[in-house]
Design an enzyme around this catalytic site. Structure first.
Site, PDB file in Angstrom:
ATOM      1  N   LYS A 176       0.827  -1.220   0.000  1.00 46.52           N
ATOM      2  CA  LYS A 176       0.000   0.000   0.000  1.00 46.52           C
ATOM      3  C   LYS A 176       0.857   1.265   0.000  1.00 46.52           C
ATOM      4  CE  LYS A 176      -1.210  -0.605   4.859  1.00 46.52           C
ATOM      5  NZ  LYS A 176       0.012  -0.069   5.436  1.00 46.52           N
ATOM      6  N   ARG A 224      -7.034   3.195  10.573  1.00 43.19           N
ATOM      7  CA  ARG A 224      -6.576   1.846  10.907  1.00 43.19           C
ATOM      8  C   ARG A 224      -7.623   1.097  11.738  1.00 43.19           C
ATOM      9  NH1 ARG A 224      -1.121   1.842   9.423  1.00 43.19           N
ATOM     10  NH2 ARG A 224       0.065   0.173  10.388  1.00 43.19           N
ATOM     11  N   ARG A 280      12.404  -7.255   3.735  1.00 47.92           N
ATOM     12  CA  ARG A 280      12.418  -5.842   3.319  1.00 47.92           C
ATOM     13  C   ARG A 280      13.607  -5.099   3.930  1.00 47.92           C
ATOM     14  NH1 ARG A 280       6.771  -2.692   3.791  1.00 47.92           N
ATOM     15  NH2 ARG A 280       7.036  -2.813   6.037  1.00 47.92           N
ATOM     16  N   ARG A 313      13.642  -2.141   9.134  1.00 47.10           N
ATOM     17  CA  ARG A 313      12.771  -1.432  10.073  1.00 47.10           C
ATOM     18  C   ARG A 313      12.649  -2.252  11.351  1.00 47.10           C
ATOM     19  NH1 ARG A 313       7.167   0.377   7.322  1.00 47.10           N
ATOM     20  NH2 ARG A 313       6.365  -0.372   9.298  1.00 47.10           N
ATOM     21  N   ARG A 345       1.423  -7.522  13.841  1.00 49.39           N
ATOM     22  CA  ARG A 345       0.824  -6.475  12.997  1.00 49.39           C
ATOM     23  C   ARG A 345      -0.298  -7.053  12.135  1.00 49.39           C
ATOM     24  NH1 ARG A 345       6.008  -4.413  10.249  1.00 49.39           N
ATOM     25  NH2 ARG A 345       4.694  -2.998   9.059  1.00 49.39           N
TER      26      ARG A 345
HETATM   27  P1  AMP Z   1       2.979   1.433   8.746  1.00 53.90           P
HETATM   28  O1  AMP Z   1       4.167   2.149   8.181  1.00 53.90           O
HETATM   29  O2  AMP Z   1       1.693   1.923   8.141  1.00 53.90           O
HETATM   30  O3  AMP Z   1       3.125  -0.060   8.697  1.00 53.90           O
HETATM   31  O4  AMP Z   1       2.897   1.840  10.305  1.00 53.90           O
HETATM   32  C1  AMP Z   1       3.941   1.499  11.188  1.00 53.90           C
HETATM   33  C2  AMP Z   1       3.432   1.576  12.623  1.00 53.90           C
HETATM   34  O5  AMP Z   1       3.037   2.925  12.914  1.00 53.90           O
HETATM   35  C3  AMP Z   1       2.222   0.734  12.934  1.00 53.90           C
HETATM   36  O6  AMP Z   1       2.557  -0.626  13.234  1.00 53.90           O
HETATM   37  C4  AMP Z   1       1.648   1.474  14.148  1.00 53.90           C
HETATM   38  O7  AMP Z   1       2.403   1.219  15.312  1.00 53.90           O
HETATM   39  C5  AMP Z   1       1.899   2.934  13.758  1.00 53.90           C
HETATM   40  N1  AMP Z   1       0.745   3.485  13.005  1.00 53.90           N
HETATM   41  C6  AMP Z   1       0.741   3.891  11.689  1.00 53.90           C
HETATM   42  N2  AMP Z   1      -0.456   4.351  11.343  1.00 53.90           N
HETATM   43  C7  AMP Z   1      -1.249   4.223  12.434  1.00 53.90           C
HETATM   44  C8  AMP Z   1      -2.619   4.499  12.698  1.00 53.90           C
HETATM   45  N3  AMP Z   1      -3.433   5.003  11.757  1.00 53.90           N
HETATM   46  N4  AMP Z   1      -3.090   4.255  13.944  1.00 53.90           N
HETATM   47  C9  AMP Z   1      -2.296   3.752  14.915  1.00 53.90           C
HETATM   48  N5  AMP Z   1      -1.013   3.434  14.719  1.00 53.90           N
HETATM   49  C10 AMP Z   1      -0.478   3.664  13.497  1.00 53.90           C
END
Ligand code: AMP
Length: 208
Positions: free
Chosen positions: A13, A88, A127, A155, A166
């Site tokens: 995404k 989310r 990754r 990461r 996750r």
């Molecule tokens: P992502 O890069 O989208 O995989 O996000 C990495 C991490 O950031 C997630 O595992 C959450 O800990 C936090 N995070 C990102 N977006 C959100 C959201 N909308 N609500 C809560 N936590 C978020």
């Protein structure tokens, strides 16, 4: 255009949001990237978010809703945006909708990118990120050039254990927002399998 992309971690995404934003000349808003920047900057927000992120847990809703709402309000988002990683869960979806309804600019399309769990784990654990350019590679599927391999980083939340958490968070928290938006008739589901350009074409075909 105001678009939301949702999908499990590793569904592509992020990559697709960036591509669509570039093609439509609108902003790419990634809540995860906003949080990672805050963590690196050592801001109060970053300090509050860091431990949740490391654990693969969602950061509290008020922080996530706040960081995204602030970005959407900026004038660079006037032409539109692609939201990546937000909303989310249902609370965030409802908060976003009422914010956007207030300014009469609702979400117009929501894409769900579908990828199976085994593929997600393989994609995420391999990754690697180039900290100098932000480019993303994969040990097996998209190896980096030899000369930059030594500077690549993983990461902190891309380990197998955290990915599984996750994924569980995705099914428990994020998946239910699909039915919330289904009632609004703006959902399109697409397969996230295949090369990024193939997935992008699937998205573009469905873009109204
Ligand atoms: P992502 O890069 O989208 O995989 O996000 C990495 C991490 O950031 C997630 O595992 C959450 O800990 C936090 N995070 C990102 N977006 C959100 C959201 N909308 N609500 C809560 N936590 C978020």
């Amino acid at each position: 255009m105001r678009i939301v992309l949702i999908g499990p971690p590793g569904s592509g995404k992020g990559t697709q949001s960036k591509r669509i934003a570039k093609r439509l000349d609108i902003q790419h808003i990634s809540s995860g990237a906003l949080f990672r920047i805050a963590v690196l900057a050592g801001s109060t927000l970053g300090k509050a978010a860091e431990s949740y992120m490391k654990e693969g847990l969602l950061v509290p809703d008020d922080l996530a809703t706040g960081i995204v709402a602030e970005r959407i309000k900026q004038s660079i988002c006037e032409n539109g945006f692609v939201l990546d990683g937000f909303p989310r869960n249902l609370t965030q979806a409802q908060a976003l909708d009422s914010d956007l309804d207030r300014i009469n600019k609702p979400i117009q399309q929501l894409f769900v990118i579908e990828v199976g769990d085994a593929e997600v784990v393989a994609r995420i654990t391999g990754r690697r990120i180039d900290p100098e350019t932000g480019n993303i590679y994969h040990n097996k599927f998209d190896p980096a050039p030899d000369e930059i391999k030594s500077r690549l980083v993983q990461r902190a939340d891309d380990t197998e254990e955290t990915v599984k958490k996750r994924l569980a968070e995705y099914y428990k928290e994020t998946f239910p927002i699909i039915s919330f938006y289904e009632g609004k008739g703006i959902i399109q589901k697409i397969s996230g399998l295949g090369k990024p350009e193939i997935v992008e074409n699937r998205l573009l075909e469905k873009l109204k």
